[in-house]
Design an enzyme around this catalytic site. Structure first.
Site, PDB file in Angstrom:
ATOM      1  N   VAL A 110       3.881 -10.648 -28.307  1.00 35.81           N
ATOM      2  CA  VAL A 110       2.573 -10.006 -28.282  1.00 35.81           C
ATOM      3  C   VAL A 110       1.815 -10.565 -27.081  1.00 35.81           C
ATOM      4  O   VAL A 110       1.755 -11.787 -26.897  1.00 35.81           O
ATOM      5  CB  VAL A 110       1.787 -10.281 -29.579  1.00 35.81           C
ATOM      6  CG1 VAL A 110       0.416  -9.621 -29.523  1.00 35.81           C
ATOM      7  CG2 VAL A 110       2.573  -9.794 -30.788  1.00 35.81           C
ATOM      8  N   CYS A 111       1.291  -9.692 -26.249  1.00 36.31           N
ATOM      9  CA  CYS A 111       0.450 -10.091 -25.120  1.00 36.31           C
ATOM     10  C   CYS A 111       1.173 -11.122 -24.235  1.00 36.31           C
ATOM     11  O   CYS A 111       2.304 -10.917 -23.829  1.00 36.31           O
ATOM     12  CB  CYS A 111      -0.872 -10.613 -25.664  1.00 36.31           C
ATOM     13  SG  CYS A 111      -2.220 -10.702 -24.470  1.00 36.31           S
TER      14      CYS A 111
END
Length: 333
Positions: A110-111
């Site tokens: 994520v990210c």
């Protein structure tokens, strides 16, 4: 009854809380909707099994160390946050990721968790995304990764990466849909008040905001016009006239403030625009090329090869959503 899927989310000091709780809520909500089994169980783990302090200062308890995960792992996701670069240098964490990653059905981030899984070797030779502000650094530090920082999320084989923190929820929704069906994903999105398919892409932020352009720079108007209408006439002479400066000065400003050339910037924006249509519509390549400003399929194909090292056809095969918008419902932007 279907087997419960174990989702492991990896955290560390400096993790961003939304990167953790966002996907966790999507999987937990999906599990509540599933009455016949096949749900999800989420475990939060750290490299050493100790609780961590997030980048917002909140402390997060964990379920144990990653290396001692004994239950079969279906999905392992590494969260992002300001501490990602320190985490990417942890030999203990990378070794544990290597062990768990080889056993999990799918892996991802994520990210800015992309920096950690890149250090673990998960992204070598793969296409990936991350937060638009971090895409340049990821590409520089890991030249063997094909970075597209304007995508909401990308799947390459069994590895998934997502953009900004909220994009982790988009990714989790897509994983739920892949495991079950669109109806379940739709129900989860409705309960959490999320877009089932987010309109646009990170390019609506990154193309305009990737670099801090001075408020009085002539580039501001030029860049805004390119992003707003990629298919318009954006030849160097036309852009220079809009900015009321010489072509030579415009090229110099792009080099100094955008670290690229005017032509490459326009090409990138047009590729971004075309990618969105390839992912989300049934339009043919010729129509997409025209709408994106390429003029014809061959010009678009060459641009894709330069920017993404993929053909438009290959890009569509890899990334086209199952929730396409029919061509007849697409309005020309």
């Amino acid at each position: 009854m279907q087997r419960e899927r174990l989702v492991v989310i990896v955290v560390y000091d400096g993790v961003q809380m939304l990167d953790v709780v966002g996907p966790a809520e999507v999987f937990a909500t999906a599990a509540r909707h599933l009455v016949d089994g096949g749900g999800y169980r989420v475990r939060i783990v750290s490299g050493d099994g100790q609780s961590v302090r997030s980048d917002s200062g909140l402390r997060l308890d964990v379920d144990g160390p990653l290396a001692e995960q004994v239950d079969p792992v279906d999905t392992v996701l590494v969260a992002g946050g300001r501490g990602c670069h320190v985490a990417a240098e942890s030999a203990e964490l990378l070794a544990a990721l290597d062990d768990v990653g080889r056993c999990a059905r799918r892996r991802g981030s994520v990210c800015t968790g992309a920096f950690v899984i890149a250090a673990a070797g998960w992204l070598t030779g793969r296409a990936a995304t991350t937060h638009w502000m971090a895409g340049g650094r990821l590409a520089r530090e890991h030249p063997d990764v094909r970075v597209s920082p304007d995508r909401i999320f990308i799947q390459d084989g069994d590895v998934f990466t997502s953009g900004g923190a909220s994009a982790g929820m988009d990714l989790a929704l897509a994983l739920v849909e892949a495991d079950h069906d669109a109806a379940l994903a739709r129900g989860v999105a409705r309960e959490l008040v999320l877009f089932l398919q987010r309109p646009g892409s990170q390019s609506q932020f990154s193309a305009r905001m990737e670099h801090a352009i001075p408020a009085k720079s002539p580039l501001r108007t030029v860049i805004d016009e390119v992003v707003a209408d990629p298919a318009a006439d954006h030849r160097l002479s036309v852009m220079a006239e809009r900015a009321r400066i010489s072509e030579r000065h415009l090229g110099r400003l792009f080099a100094e403030q955008m670290h690229t050339t005017p032509g490459r910037f326009v090409e990138r924006v047009r590729v971004d625009f075309a990618c969105g249509h390839l992912e989300q519509t049934d339009l043919g390549h010729a129509a997409i090329a025209a709408r994106s400003g390429f003029g014809n399929e061959e010009t678009m194909r060459r641009a894709f090869a330069r920017v993404l090292d993929l053909s438009p056809a290959e890009y569509r095969r890899r990334f086209q959503t199952t929730r396409r918008i029919p061509a007849q419902h697409q309005e020309k932007r």
